[in-house]
Write a protein that holds these residues in place. Structure first.
Motif, short mmCIF file in Angstrom:
data_model
loop_
_atom_site.label_atom_id
_atom_site.label_comp_id
_atom_site.label_asym_id
_atom_site.label_seq_id
_atom_site.Cartn_x
_atom_site.Cartn_y
_atom_site.Cartn_z
N GLY A 83 0.83 -1.20 0.00
CA GLY A 83 0.00 0.00 0.00
C GLY A 83 0.86 1.25 0.00
N SER A 84 0.43 2.26 0.73
CA SER A 84 1.14 3.54 0.74
C SER A 84 2.31 3.56 1.71
CB SER A 84 0.17 4.66 1.07
OG SER A 84 -0.49 4.37 2.29
N MET A 85 2.51 2.49 2.49
CA MET A 85 3.61 2.46 3.47
C MET A 85 4.95 2.10 2.85
SD MET A 85 2.22 0.95 6.99
CE MET A 85 0.49 0.87 7.30
N GLY A 86 4.93 1.41 1.73
CA GLY A 86 6.17 1.04 1.07
C GLY A 86 7.05 0.15 1.92
N LEU A 87 8.33 0.48 2.00
CA LEU A 87 9.28 -0.33 2.76
C LEU A 87 9.07 -0.27 4.27
CD1 LEU A 87 12.64 0.21 0.84
CD2 LEU A 87 11.28 -1.87 0.99
N LEU A 88 8.30 0.69 4.73
CA LEU A 88 8.00 0.78 6.17
C LEU A 88 6.80 -0.07 6.56
CD1 LEU A 88 8.57 4.59 6.75
CD2 LEU A 88 10.12 2.70 7.25
N ASN A 134 -1.03 6.13 10.51
CA ASN A 134 -1.06 7.58 10.64
C ASN A 134 0.33 8.15 10.84
OD1 ASN A 134 -2.59 10.11 10.88
ND2 ASN A 134 -1.78 10.09 12.96
N LEU A 135 1.12 7.49 11.65
CA LEU A 135 2.48 7.96 11.92
C LEU A 135 3.37 7.84 10.68
CD1 LEU A 135 4.43 8.92 14.19
CD2 LEU A 135 5.04 6.53 14.49
N ILE A 136 3.23 6.75 9.94
CA ILE A 136 4.09 6.50 8.79
C ILE A 136 3.65 7.30 7.57
CG2 ILE A 136 4.83 4.72 7.14
CD1 ILE A 136 4.67 2.73 9.50
N VAL A 137 2.34 7.37 7.31
CA VAL A 137 1.88 7.92 6.04
C VAL A 137 1.02 9.17 6.18
CG1 VAL A 137 0.53 7.40 3.96
CG2 VAL A 137 1.90 5.62 5.00
N PHE A 138 -0.05 9.09 6.92
CA PHE A 138 -1.11 10.08 6.80
C PHE A 138 -0.88 11.38 7.56
CE2 PHE A 138 -3.32 5.91 6.30
CZ PHE A 138 -3.47 6.01 4.93
N ARG A 139 -0.35 11.32 8.75
CA ARG A 139 -0.10 12.50 9.58
C ARG A 139 -1.37 13.30 9.86
NH1 ARG A 139 4.92 11.00 10.41
NH2 ARG A 139 6.41 11.19 8.74
N LEU A 140 -2.45 12.60 10.16
CA LEU A 140 -3.70 13.26 10.51
C LEU A 140 -3.62 13.81 11.92
CD1 LEU A 140 -6.16 10.55 9.20
CD2 LEU A 140 -5.47 12.64 8.03
N ARG A 141 -4.45 14.81 12.21
CA ARG A 141 -4.50 15.40 13.54
C ARG A 141 -5.93 15.70 13.91
NH1 ARG A 141 -0.14 20.16 12.94
NH2 ARG A 141 1.41 18.92 11.89
N GLY A 142 -6.12 15.90 15.18
CA GLY A 142 -7.40 16.40 15.69
C GLY A 142 -8.56 15.47 15.47
N ILE A 143 -9.67 16.06 15.07
CA ILE A 143 -10.93 15.33 14.95
C ILE A 143 -10.86 14.27 13.85
CG2 ILE A 143 -12.05 16.94 13.36
CD1 ILE A 143 -13.77 15.32 16.35
N VAL A 144 -10.11 14.52 12.80
CA VAL A 144 -10.01 13.54 11.71
C VAL A 144 -9.29 12.28 12.20
CG1 VAL A 144 -9.14 13.13 9.39
CG2 VAL A 144 -10.03 15.38 9.98
#
Length: 181
Positions: A83-88, A134-144
């Motif tokens: 998926g979007s994480m790749g090698l991680l 979220n930590l590896i790819v998305f970096r969302l914050r707050g309510i999302v």
């Protein structure tokens, strides 16, 4: 249980494969829900993690889910299913496996009833996978991020209910393995 027998190893391998390929099968339906909520996902991952929870609940082997998650991560890398994480991606696979092992270990020490531990392990694995992604790819914050985590927890609880039902049916097959431990 010191060493798993061939039946246990085959069951673990089957659960690893089913987790990977079930995720691909359920993803289109899960994407309808996550696109409506405008969040990255979490539903198909919970369904995939359910197979690790089932195997770790049925096979009395310490670190079973972590070992299977490591194998799943290597299979995902080899098959191009990262998926979007790749090698991680191994981080995103192994952390939920560790959460499953930890929750099942603690619940096994606290109570003899495994169903609450299975449910908690499924929820914890889903939320751990959500936070890792979220930590590896998305970096969302707050309510999302909160909506994303709550969706993962809700789908983890539904998959946990299914896992409890399946474990109660599979456990008699592996009863001899429980006696050996």
């Amino acid at each position: 249980m010191k060493r798993p027998d061939l039946r246990a190893l085959l069951f673990m391998a089957l659960c690893c494969d089913m987790g990977l390929f079930a995720k691909k099968l359920i993803s289109p339906a899960a994407n309808l829900i996550t696109e409506f909520l405008h969040i990255p996902g979490g539903i198909a991952t919970s369904f995939s993690l359910m197979f690790l929870v089932i195997a770790a609940s049925v096979i009395p082997l310490a670190g079973c889910a972590s070992m299977m998650a490591g194998l799943q991560s290597m299979l995902a890398l080899c098959l191009g299913m990262t998926g979007s994480m790749g090698l991680l991606a191994p981080i995103g696979y192994i952390l939920p496996g560790l959460a499953i092992d930890l929750i099942l270990f603690v619940s096994g020490r606290i109570t003899k009833d495994r169903s609450s531990g299975i449910m908690a392990a499924s929820i914890a694995a889903s939320v751990t996978a959500c936070l890792a992604a979220n930590l590896i790819v998305f970096r969302l914050r707050g309510i999302v991020l909160l909506v994303y985590a709550c969706t993962s927890a809700a789908s983890g609880s539904v998959c946990g209910l299914l896992a409890v039902s399946l474990v109660s049916r599979l456990r008699p097959i592996f009863f001899t393995l429980k006696e050996a431990s």
